[in-house]
Structures are given as structure tokens and as C-alpha cells.
Design an enzyme around this catalytic site. Structure first.
Site, short mmCIF file in Angstrom:
data_model
loop_
_atom_site.label_atom_id
_atom_site.label_comp_id
_atom_site.label_asym_id
_atom_site.label_seq_id
_atom_site.Cartn_x
_atom_site.Cartn_y
_atom_site.Cartn_z
N ARG A 166 -8.27 -0.27 4.56
CA ARG A 166 -7.33 0.66 3.92
C ARG A 166 -6.04 -0.05 3.57
NH1 ARG A 166 -5.67 5.06 7.38
NH2 ARG A 166 -4.43 5.36 5.52
N LYS A 206 0.84 -1.21 0.00
CA LYS A 206 0.00 0.00 0.00
C LYS A 206 0.88 1.26 0.00
CE LYS A 206 -1.51 1.77 4.01
NZ LYS A 206 -1.29 3.20 4.25
N ASN A 207 1.87 1.29 0.88
CA ASN A 207 2.65 2.52 1.02
C ASN A 207 3.62 2.74 -0.13
OD1 ASN A 207 1.23 3.14 3.27
ND2 ASN A 207 2.84 2.56 4.73
N ARG A 258 1.00 15.09 12.60
CA ARG A 258 1.35 14.94 11.19
C ARG A 258 1.30 16.22 10.34
NH1 ARG A 258 -1.01 9.25 9.15
NH2 ARG A 258 0.85 9.27 7.85
N ASP A 269 4.86 1.19 11.79
CA ASP A 269 3.68 0.48 11.27
C ASP A 269 3.58 -0.96 11.76
OD1 ASP A 269 2.98 2.78 9.99
OD2 ASP A 269 3.70 2.17 8.02
N CYS A 329 -5.54 13.60 12.20
CA CYS A 329 -5.17 12.19 12.13
C CYS A 329 -5.12 11.64 13.55
CB CYS A 329 -3.81 12.08 11.46
SG CYS A 329 -3.22 10.40 11.37
N1 EPU Z 1 6.54 15.02 9.92
C1 EPU Z 1 6.72 16.36 10.18
N2 EPU Z 1 6.63 17.23 9.12
C2 EPU Z 1 6.40 16.82 7.86
C3 EPU Z 1 6.22 15.45 7.60
C4 EPU Z 1 6.30 14.57 8.67
O1 EPU Z 1 6.93 16.78 11.31
O2 EPU Z 1 6.34 17.66 6.95
C5 EPU Z 1 6.59 14.07 11.04
C6 EPU Z 1 5.22 13.43 11.28
O3 EPU Z 1 4.41 14.26 12.07
C7 EPU Z 1 5.57 12.13 11.93
C8 EPU Z 1 6.91 11.77 11.29
O4 EPU Z 1 7.41 12.98 10.72
O5 EPU Z 1 5.73 12.32 13.31
C9 EPU Z 1 6.83 10.69 10.23
O6 EPU Z 1 6.04 11.11 9.16
P1 EPU Z 1 6.32 10.68 7.64
O7 EPU Z 1 6.18 11.91 6.80
O8 EPU Z 1 7.59 9.91 7.56
O9 EPU Z 1 5.10 9.71 7.39
P2 EPU Z 1 4.07 9.73 6.19
O10 EPU Z 1 4.77 9.90 4.91
O11 EPU Z 1 2.97 10.67 6.51
C10 EPU Z 1 4.25 7.15 5.82
C11 EPU Z 1 3.30 5.98 5.80
C12 EPU Z 1 2.78 5.72 7.20
C13 EPU Z 1 3.99 5.42 8.09
C14 EPU Z 1 4.98 6.60 8.04
C15 EPU Z 1 6.26 6.34 8.83
C16 EPU Z 1 2.37 6.14 3.58
C17 EPU Z 1 1.18 6.37 2.73
N3 EPU Z 1 2.20 6.29 4.90
O12 EPU Z 1 3.51 8.26 6.30
O13 EPU Z 1 1.96 4.55 7.09
O14 EPU Z 1 3.57 5.22 9.41
O15 EPU Z 1 5.36 6.85 6.68
O16 EPU Z 1 6.90 5.20 8.38
O17 EPU Z 1 3.42 5.78 3.09
C18 EPU Z 1 0.34 3.00 7.78
O18 EPU Z 1 0.57 2.38 6.74
O19 EPU Z 1 -0.34 2.53 8.73
C19 EPU Z 1 0.90 4.35 7.94
C20 EPU Z 1 0.45 5.23 8.82
#
Ligand code: EPU
Length: 424
Positions: free
Chosen positions: A401, A23-24, A125, A309, A120
Site C-alpha cells: 500500500r 502516498k499520503n 478512526r 507513521d 481499521c
Molecule cells: N479523528 C477523529 N475524527 C475524525 C477524523 C480523525 O476523531 O473525523 C481522529 C482519528 O481517530 C485519529 C486522529 O484523529 O485518532 C488522526 O486522524 P487523521 O484524520 O489525522 O488521519 P487520517 O487523515 O485518517 C492520515 C494518513 C495516515 C496518518 C494520519 C495521521 C492518509 C491517507 N493517511 O490519516 O497515514 O497516520 O493522517 O498523520 O493521509 C499511513 O500512511 O500509514 C497512515 C495511516
């Protein structure tokens, strides 16, 4: 809405289970398809998940032709011709990951309007790293009425240091930089296997991305990208979930197509506990005897650290292992809600900020529980398999999801589990 009913207590999973595409990985890959001004892009090994339908709709909303052939797990995207530059709230509000269309849309159109993702349950996030990075590439960004508007006649390559290796920000910036003028260097980039998969697709499309999987990405901008075929990488989190399910039920399961390298942090913790994990020709085999397992301390971190995750599912395993285990969640600040639900099943745990101490080994009792997010839903189902009596897990919209036919796969491995409609 449906619910899952599990008759637990003496479940012992055995046999083989096959894993879907990730998915990711597929969500950013679908966003990347809009970069192809020439030719169609076909993604294969696409999992049938509600998030994939949502992303398909986000891309369709840009006036792009998207065909999902579910029977063959294949999505074909034709983004040739003039595409729109607005991703509306209607779709973005359904799924935070829709924000990854911002970078490619801006790069292709010079202008993009994407609705700001909403709240969220697992943490605050923010998307500041996505926006700061795009600004560093020369975009002008404004936020009004819940929308982010980004404008840049031509993005310009630069060096970006990310304060935190955000997965989504790395993906957005990598895609934007493919069409920028000159070279972009992203330092402290995310290193997840899904980042590597995106770089592989972009390079097939004609981009020049180097260093994916390391902390420094170098992207040399090109004039245009074209459509290609690409097979989505396997889902390491789905694989990990079945590995944990086997471990906590004293099972013996071959997780077919699981990639050892991608699951290394999880495997190392399973082994430390005393679970037998072996690499086989066609996947990863997990054998365990819960009575012999030892408690451990786990800390979630960006890849190659232990994945957040897998945190919820791993706490379900900690619950059945005698002794005191500790889980430290450093990636999201509110990702222990499943433990509150598991309290209803008799789990004793203490949560202090980012640390949960789990007193494992006492029998869990079946109870009605509610999913609070995607991985929490999987964790509660796993806990239900080892709890005495009947557990009912509701709010399955979260499960759908990210897990395809989860209950059927567990059933085939020997769990007594069924899915019924709320009325039924
Ligand atoms: N963060 C910031 N600022 C930003 C972006 C992120 O402070 O601009 C912080 C977030 O608040 C969080 C941390 O950085 O505390 C990690 O966020 P990241 O951006 O790495 O996560 P994401 O891209 O929003 C993806 C996965 C998530 C997974 C995270 C971490 C996808 C679609 N989602 O999210 O997947 O937990 O990386 O590995 O790829 C799941 O599949 O259950 C899921 C939540």
C-alpha cells in the site's frame, strides 16, 4: 500472497536510495482532480502503490477518465463533462482514504453518496470531524445503509474550529470550501506537508487557499476550477523509514530527494540518540554506530510533532539501542501491534495504554512474523535485518500500500533480503 525473507544479523546498509512521491499526498490530490470542470489534470512523481490503484478506481467509478502511465509515474485525469456523484462500497471499503472524495464531490455536484469507511486495525478512526465541518458549510448529511449522503445546493463559507487537527478532515473541508460561496476559515487545521501540497495544487487549479502549513486556513470560494500539471511532493515517511534503517544497521546512507524540513521531528530524535544526520545538496545523509547510541523518549503528535507513521519503524531502532526507550503514541489508540510481533523475535517491551517501554540492546532472533498494518510491515522488515538468523514477514498486502520495491531498495543498500510467493 508474497512474503519477504531476510537473513539478518550483520547487515550494514550503505549507498544511496531514491524516494518516491508521497502516498499520503497523492491520494487527496487524486480526489482534488475531480474538481476540474475544464481541462485535464496531470500528476507527476506518482508512486506505484496499491493505494494509488485503488484511488484511481474510486475516481474512475465516478465516470471520470483516469490514465496511469506507470513508466513515467504519471496520472492524467479528465473530469470534464457530467460526472457521477456516488463512490461505492466496493472501492471505499478497500481504503479509508477514499473518504476524501466526499468534500470535492459535494462541492462540484451539490450531492454526494460515499460509503462509510469500515474498521481499521490501528484505531477507531471516526469521521465525525469531516461530517461536522461539511454540515457547518451548509450540507445536510444523512447516514443510511452504510452510506453517507451529503446534499447542499451551494456550500456557504463559515468559520470551522476543528477539535483535533485531522489530516483527512482538513483535506475534505479545504476541497469543499474551494467552490463554496464566500470565505471559509478552518482553525486548528492539520499542518502536514501533504496539506500544503494539496493547497498548492488547488491554487494552481484556480482556488484561493491561504495559510496552508499553519493552523489557520483561509479559503475564498471561486466559481470553478480547471485542470493543471502538478508534481507530487516527496514521501517523508518512506524517507524516514530508510533513515531509521541506516541508523539501526550502523549504516551510511544518502536518502536522495528527502526534504530536511519535512523530516525535522524525526531528525531531531535521531540526533538526540547520537545518529549523525546531515543535509546534503541532493538529500539527507545518515551515519551511525549503534553501539554508541543512547535511548530516548518519543511522543507522536500531529505535524510538526513526531509522525505516528514513523512510530513503528522507530521502535525497531529503539530495540537495538542499549537501555530503556519510551514511545508514547497519542494519535492512534491501537498502533503497537508490531511490538507484539517483535516479541516473537525476542524483544522485551511493556505496553501500558499509549506508552510502550522498550528494553533495547539485546540481540533479536529471526522468526516468522506477520504485518498488521502498513508501517508495522516496514518495522518488522527493519527488525529482521538486525535479528540473528532468518525472519519471514508475511501479509505483504500492507507493505504494498505504501512502499514501492522496498526489498529491492534495501537489497541495493546491502541487505540480504528477497521476496517470494507464499508457495515458492
Ligand atoms: N479523528 C477523529 N475524527 C475524525 C477524523 C480523525 O476523531 O473525523 C481522529 C482519528 O481517530 C485519529 C486522529 O484523529 O485518532 C488522526 O486522524 P487523521 O484524520 O489525522 O488521519 P487520517 O487523515 O485518517 C492520515 C494518513 C495516515 C496518518 C494520519 C495521521 C492518509 C491517507 N493517511 O490519516 O497515514 O497516520 O493522517 O498523520 O493521509 C499511513 O500512511 O500509514 C497512515 C495511516
Amino acid at each position: 500472497m508474497d512474503k519477504i525473507i531476510i537473513e539478518g544479523g550483520n547487515t550494514r546498509l550503505s549507498g544511496q536510495v531514491t524516494i518516491e512521491g508521497a502516498k499520503n499526498a497523492v491520494l487527496p490530490l487524486l480526489a482534488a482532480t475531480i474538481l476540474a470542470e475544464e481541462g485535464k489534470t496531470t500528476l507527476t512523481n506518482v508512486p506505484i502503490l496499491s493505494d494509488v490503484y485503488t484511488m484511481n478506481n474510486v475516481v474512475r467509478g465516478l465516470d471520470v477518465d483516469v490514465a496511469f502511465d506507470e513508466a513515467n509515474n504519471q496520472v492524467t485525469v479528465d473530469a470534464t463533462g457530467d460526472i457521477l456523484d456516488v463512490a461505492p462500497y466496493e472501492y471505499v471499503s478497500k481504503m479509508r482514504a477514499s473518504i476524501v472524495v466526499l468534500g470535492p464531490l459535494l462541492a462540484r455536484k451539490g450531492h454526494a453518496v460515499v460509503s462509510m469507511p469500515g474498521g481499521c486495525t490501528i484505531g477507531s478512526r471516526p469521521i465525525d470531524l469531516h461530517l461536522k465541518g461539511l454540515e457547518a458549510l451548509g450540507a445536510e448529511i444523512t447516514q443510511t445503509g452504510g452510506d453517507i449522503t451529503a446534499t447542499a445546493d451551494k456550500l456557504k463559507g463559515t468559520t470551522i474550529y476543528m477539535d483535533f487537527p485531522s489530516v483527512g478532515a482538513t483535506q475534505n473541508l479545504m476541497m469543499a470550501a474551494t467552490l463554496a460561496e464566500g470565505t471559509t476559515i478552518i482553525e486548528n487545521a492539520a499542518r502536514e506537508p501533504e496539506i500544503v501540497d494539496l493547497a498548492v495544487l488547488l491554487n494552481k487549479m484556480g482556488a484561493k487557499v491561504r495559510g496552508a502549513g499553519t493552523e489557520t486556513l483561509t479559503i475564498v470560494g471561486v466559481d470553478s476550477l480547471h485542470g493543471v500539471e502538478h508534481d507530487v511532493v516527496q514521501d517523508r515517511i518512506e524517507a524516514g523509514t530508510f533513515m531509521v534503517a541506516a541508523a539501526m544497521t550502523s549504516g551510511d546512507v544518502l536518502v536522495k530527494n528527502a526534504i530536511w524540513e519535512h523530516n525535522r521531528p524525526l531528525i531531531s530524535k535521531l540526533m538526540e540518540m547520537g545518529v549523525e544526520v546531515t543535509e546534503e545538496e541532493n538529500g539527507i545523509r545518515v551515519k551511525s554506530d549503534v553501539a554508541k547510541l543512547k535511548p530516548v523518549t518519543v511522543k507522536t503528535l500531529p505535524h510538526p510533532g513526531f509522525p505516528t507513521d514513523m512510530q513503528a519503524q522507530f521502535t525497531a531502532l529503539m530495540a537495538v539501542v542499549s537501555g530503556e526507550s519510551t514511545m508514547i503514541e497519542t494519535v492512534f489508540e491501537n498502533r503497537f501491534q508490531h511490538l507484539e510481533e517483535m516479541r516473537r523475535m525476542g524483544l522485551r517491551s511493556e505496553i501500558m495504554r499509549d506508552t510502550a517501554v522498550i528494553h533495547g540492546g539485546e540481540h533479536l532472533q529471526g522468526a516468522p512474523v506477520m504485518s498488521t498494518d502498513l508501517r508495522a510491515s516496514a518495522a518488522l522488515i527493519l527488525a529482521g535485518m538486525v535479528a540473528d538468523g532468518v525472519t519471514t514477514v508475511s501479509k505483504l498486502n500492507h507493505l504494498d500500500r505504501g512502499y514501492y520495491k522496498f526489498h529491492e531498495k534495501l537489497q541495493a543498500l546491502g541487505a540480504t533480503i528477497r521476496r517470494v510467493s507464499e508457495e515458492g
